[in-house]
Write a protein that holds these residues in place. Sequence first.
Motif: not given
Length: 450
Positions: A392-404
């Motif tokens: 569930l914590g890994f799911w938001p990594i998509a947004v992290y990658l997008a923001q980078m």
Amino acid sequence: METAKKGRPFGFYVCALGFTFERFAFYTMKYLLAIWIATAATSGGLGLSDIEGSAVSGSFVAWTYITPIIGGYIADHWISPRICVALGMLLMGIGYIILYFASTLAMVNVMIAFVAVGTGLFKGNLSGINGLLFHDQEELDQAFSIQYSFVNIGSFCGTTFLAPLGGNSLTFQMVFLICGLFLVFDACWFVFVGGKVLGDAGKAPFKKDAREFISEEKREASQNAPLTSLEKKKVFAIVLLTLLSAVFWMLWYMAYMPAYYTFGWGDGDSYQNLADWTIGGFEIPTSWFDSVNALVCIILGPVLGMVWSNLDKKGKDWSMFTKTALGCMLVGIAYFVMVIAYNIAGGQKEGCSVFWLVLVCLLMSVGEMIFSPLGNSFINKFSPAKLLGFLLGFWPIAVYLAQMVYPKLYAYLTTVDFSMGYGICGAIVVVFGLILIGFSKKLDAWSNEE
């Protein structure tokens, strides 16, 4: 456990409102950071460029979407998810209050650190607690779609009512302080109200807890055993879906930058003011671009929740990979609309109508709602219990990658022709969606293997 009239536990609404209060502050801050940094110092801003504003706003969002992996792992193995959530709310509140005293980017970075750590403890774990309240997997899609509406109620209220006050009726810093106080209230709400209605959900680490639709035998056997081959496949499916969704979020978040700086209005060299934001003599705040997104999500949350539930009962539900592909295609079409608006603005002295931007936001929002709310449901269904918090914590990594990625892409697009740059971006993501649809049946069959 106390039950609401429609059959959902009352604790579900306690958790959902916890997201409402947190998102109220977060989306107010997300909007104001980009605006405050690029606003002239004489008007209360930092007087920097739009590229610096997009970079800082991107960094703020990125770090709040990467830390939930760590927070989820902590809640899986060591600390009660409830304690994690309450502590996270307090840390986020402290971060926003710190920004009340800020006048430099260094203090902004301190704020980002506090909010990132707090969000890591809060974000996925609150969804995990909410998922534990349900007896049946079939209830999850509808429940998390409705939870997404509560998320966007917070976003809508923040960007519609509070964010426009920053730099106008209130100083930017005063709005930051209000955001901090909302998070303190959120912590009190969760601890004192949630403590009465959540039962045992989230008291123990997720590895020791479990969703009620998992049998006791399966739960005990799986706690310390290594992942089976089937479980590894399901974990990989979750990871793959997460990474694919990063393409959507990259273009989704980047669309806000031309909406603010190219079509929006503001005080500073970074603003081109190419759209007419006046309707009937009323000048619409640019933060209402965010509000349209939130309003569409609020409306579509329960509607799509019922649609997915009905399709699932008939055995005709779309796969998560298909939904992700359609979301990407819609945001690509939104970019084509932006290009049209830009060309219209170039031929009119007063700029293009703000309704072109409303259409952009509608397409983005529908694309978001088709797949994004179901990510938590997908993970709750297929994740091994001992990895629930982590995934569930890994799911938001998509947004992290997008923001980078998107701030760098946005900086590049400022150096090329708008129509060419944004048109190519839209075309690439539409083609990406078509390719993903072509593979969706195989991917879905693989992830659903028993």
